[in-house]
Write a protein that holds these residues in place. Structure first.
Motif, PDB file in Angstrom:
ATOM      1  N   GLU B 315      12.972 -99.473  -2.578  1.00 30.82           N
ATOM      2  CA  GLU B 315      12.722 -98.637  -1.410  1.00 30.82           C
ATOM      3  C   GLU B 315      12.036 -97.344  -1.844  1.00 30.82           C
ATOM      4  N   GLN B 316      10.887 -97.045  -1.197  1.00 27.33           N
ATOM      5  CA  GLN B 316      10.168 -95.805  -1.531  1.00 27.33           C
ATOM      6  C   GLN B 316      10.998 -94.627  -1.067  1.00 27.33           C
ATOM      7  N   ILE B 317      11.016 -93.558  -1.873  1.00 29.33           N
ATOM      8  CA  ILE B 317      11.655 -92.344  -1.366  1.00 29.33           C
ATOM      9  C   ILE B 317      10.794 -91.143  -1.677  1.00 29.33           C
ATOM     10  N   ALA B 340      21.999 -87.771  -2.555  1.00 30.69           N
ATOM     11  CA  ALA B 340      21.373 -87.394  -3.822  1.00 30.69           C
ATOM     12  C   ALA B 340      19.876 -87.671  -3.758  1.00 30.69           C
ATOM     13  N   LEU B 341      19.093 -86.766  -4.339  1.00 33.04           N
ATOM     14  CA  LEU B 341      17.639 -86.938  -4.387  1.00 33.04           C
ATOM     15  C   LEU B 341      17.179 -86.756  -5.828  1.00 33.04           C
ATOM     16  N   PRO B 342      16.240 -87.567  -6.283  1.00 32.22           N
ATOM     17  CA  PRO B 342      15.709 -87.337  -7.624  1.00 32.22           C
ATOM     18  C   PRO B 342      14.748 -86.141  -7.594  1.00 32.22           C
ATOM     19  N   GLY B 352      15.460 -84.847 -13.087  1.00 31.77           N
ATOM     20  CA  GLY B 352      16.857 -84.522 -12.751  1.00 31.77           C
ATOM     21  C   GLY B 352      17.207 -85.001 -11.366  1.00 31.77           C
ATOM     22  N   VAL B 353      18.342 -84.524 -10.854  1.00 33.32           N
ATOM     23  CA  VAL B 353      18.813 -84.965  -9.551  1.00 33.32           C
ATOM     24  C   VAL B 353      19.455 -83.789  -8.833  1.00 33.32           C
ATOM     25  N   VAL B 354      19.256 -83.713  -7.523  1.00 31.02           N
ATOM     26  CA  VAL B 354      20.055 -82.749  -6.754  1.00 31.02           C
ATOM     27  C   VAL B 354      21.024 -83.542  -5.892  1.00 31.02           C
TER      28      VAL B 354
END
Ligand SMILES: Nc1ncnc2c1ncn2[C@@H]1O[C@H](COP(=O)(O)OP(=O)(O)OP(=O)(O)O)[C@@H](O)[C@H]1O
Ligand SMILES: [Mg+2]
Lengths: 203, 372
Positions: B315-317, B340-342, B352-354
């Protein structure tokens, strides 16, 4: 020996009619009592009291009204059966988990549906227990009917005693014994079956 | 859709609901939250007339429920009861189909609906013939949910419906509820003890105490402007501070759970299990972001365990960028209910990730310094 079968049928008829009458009266009464606590307490005192009357005394009282025949024994059985039928049905109906009832109400069941779809099926094993106890003790009581001229296996036992005929005595006593065991076992089996299904859900 | 007008409810002299005014708009998901005994369950049961108010009026669909037949009302209002309350003498199928049965649906329609419903909660068909006592607490809870959803009532009351579920099922059901509510415009009143859950699903959070509303607001508003100390205490670690806007690079964490697209499905599942996450971000061999896959996707796919992750349809994000403002990203995560978002640099390389909690933690540091 040829008179065992008619005596047994007559014995069963007396037993069943008495218990049946108690069930027919007892079930709706117990259902009614769920909502009427005061009446319940009063009624239970009376039914308890009936239970304590010795059987010969009971037969004598009832005989004064119904005379020397089967009906008297049937009525006596009816009176004794009220206690186990009424009490077990009441306890069975009243002890259904409150959460289950609330769930039924919450999803829109009418009072009648809550009774027929939840309370009654969940109480069924308890009700059966009451009926089983009634039948087994009624089988015994029915033998004493011979004292007031009723039919049944008691007749064979009594005649056997009178004539010192061991065979005849046994031809009455053994079927009573076997019937009691049979009903105890078969109805007990049903109860177990129902109970197994209805182990309370984790809540 | 549901309006409480000065509603008071007392057991004898014990006031349980105190002059409550609550408005739930059509299509809203309102979460009632508060300490045990504050009146959440009572509030729900007032809506479907399981409890009568001592004073005040409740309107459902603009009608005063005093004038509505309670049985009719309850059939239009789904109710997931706190005690689960499955019928122990009925099979799972019979439990799920009870409301359709009360409404007189035919067998075919009932069966079709049941089929749909069990797929919703990923329940194996073999359970349909079992009795509730043969199911685990979590499975029973899912059946309780399905029973309430069976006829798709316009209003659904849920009393701690996910209390006994494992995190992954809980997560997927939370998503399902939110989707259901958006797709079918359901009005949902949802009770929980869990602030995370409330933040995740609520359009509006109603914080209650001693039968009164302490604060009712959208979650962001509640978190950034708590009305008083009680609210602050209750939201605890979730509190947001309206300090200066940091960039994503300042709030991100480098503990991102990534998987190369060539990884096999079975390894991907093992990784998720190990890291206790419901999804993975997918990268290529140069750490360029490809998209994401969820455990759900894998569970539903027909592919074999040895197939590569990329064959499943990644899935594209839209990622967060390292120099974007943290506030902006957080707003987006809130609006789209993303956990969570990359984070990527200009070259689309994952750095990283938030997560919601990483943002909250960083913002807290702005206010308190880095001593905790
Ligand atoms: N049948 C009842 N009789 C008397 N008091 C009751 C009854 N039911 C609930 N209460 C009281 O009403 C208050 C609110 O109860 P309620 O069940 O609504 O709380 P709750 O917020 O749902 O709590 P929990 O989070 O523990 O489920 C409690 O103080 C409780 O003791
Ligand atoms: Mg509660």
């Amino acid at each position: 020996m040829s008179n065992i079968l008619p005596a047994m049928l007559s014995h069963l008829r007396i037993t069943f009619l008495g218990v049946l009458a108690a069930v027919i009266l007892g079930l709706p009464t117990a259902a009614f009592l769920i909502r009427h606590d005061k009446l319940r307490k009063m009624l239970f005192i009376i039914v308890d009291a009936i239970q304590t009357v010795p059987s010969l005394a009971m037969l004598t009282f009832v005989m004064l009204i119904f005379g020397l025949n089967d009906t008297t024994v049937i009525v006596a059985i009816f009176l004794y059966s009220l206690f186990p039928v009424l009490r077990n049905t009441y306890v069975g109906l009243a002890s259904v988990d409150k959460g289950t009832i609330r769930a039924g109400k919450g999803i829109g069941m009418t009072d009648l549906q809550i009774f027929s779809m939840i309370r009654f099926p969940l109480a069924a094993p308890m009700i059966l227990t009451g009926i089983r106890l009634s039948i087994v003790s009624a089988l015994g009581l029915a033998t004493t009917g011979v004292f007031i001229g009723a039919g049944g296996l008691g007749m064979l036992i009594w005649r056997g005693i009178q004539t010192r005929n061991m065979g005849m005595m046994m031809s009455g006593a053994v079927p009573v014994f076997l019937l009691a065991i049979l009903f105890e076992y078969v109805i007990g089996l049903f109860e177990k079956q129902l109970n197994k299904r209805q182990r309370r859900s984790i809540s | 859709m549901v309006h409480f007008v000065n509603v008071t409810m007392a057991y004898g002299s014990h006031i349980v609901i105190d002059k409550l005014n609550l408005h739930v708009e059509e299509g809203q998901l309102v979460v009632l939250i508060g300490p045990s005994g504050c009146g959440k369950t009572t509030t729900l049961q007032l809506i479907n007339r399981l409890i009568k108010p001592t004073e005040g009026d409740i309107l459902v669909n603009r009608q005063n429920i005093k004038n509505v037949d309670p049985v009719e009302l309850r059939r239009k209002v789904g109710y997931v009861i706190q005690e689960i309350g499955l019928f122990p003498h009925m099979t799972i199928k019979q439990n799920i189909e009870i409301v359709p049965r009360l409404l007189g649906w035919d067998e075919e329609r009932k069966a079709a609906r049941t089929e749909e419903l069990i797929q919703l909660v990923n329940l194996d068909r073999k359970y349909l013939k079992r009795y509730p006592s043969e199911l685990s607490g979590g499975q029973q809870q899912r059946i309780g949910l399905l029973r309430a959803l069976a006829v798709e009532p316009p209003i659904i009351l849920m009393d701690e419906p996910f209390g006994a579920l494992d995190p992954i099922t809980r997560e997927s059901l939370q998503n399902e509820i939110v989707a259901l509510q958006k797709r079918l415009k359901k009005t949902i009143v949802f009770v929980t003890h869990d602030m995370d859950e409330a933040i995740k699903i609520a359009d509006r959070i109603v914080l209650m105490k001693d039968g009164k509303i302490v604060q009712a607001a959208a979650s962001k508003e509640l978190l950034s402007n708590p009305a008083n100390e009680f609210v602050e205490q209750f939201i605890g670690r979730h509190r947001l501070y309206s300090g200066k806007a940091d960039t994503v690079a300042d709030v991100m964490s480098d503990e991102i759970v990534c998987a190369e697209k060539t990884l096999s499905l079975i390894e991907a599942v093992a990784l998720m299990r190990h890291k206790k996450v419901p999804g993975l971000f997918v990268i290529d061999d140069t750490k360029k972001l490809q998209g994401k896959v969820s455990i759900e996707q894998i569970r539903k796919s027909e592919l074999s365990e040895q197939d590569a992750l990329e064959t499943i349809g990644i899935e594209q994000i839209c990622p967060a960028f390292e120099n974007q403002s943290a506030r902006e990203v957080f707003d987006r995560m809130e609006a789209e209910k993303i956990d969570a978002l990359p984070v990527v640099d200009e070259a689309n390389t994952v750095i990283g990730v938030v997560t919601r909690s990483s943002i909250v933690r960083s913002l807290a540091e702005v206010v308190w310094g880095n001593q905790s």
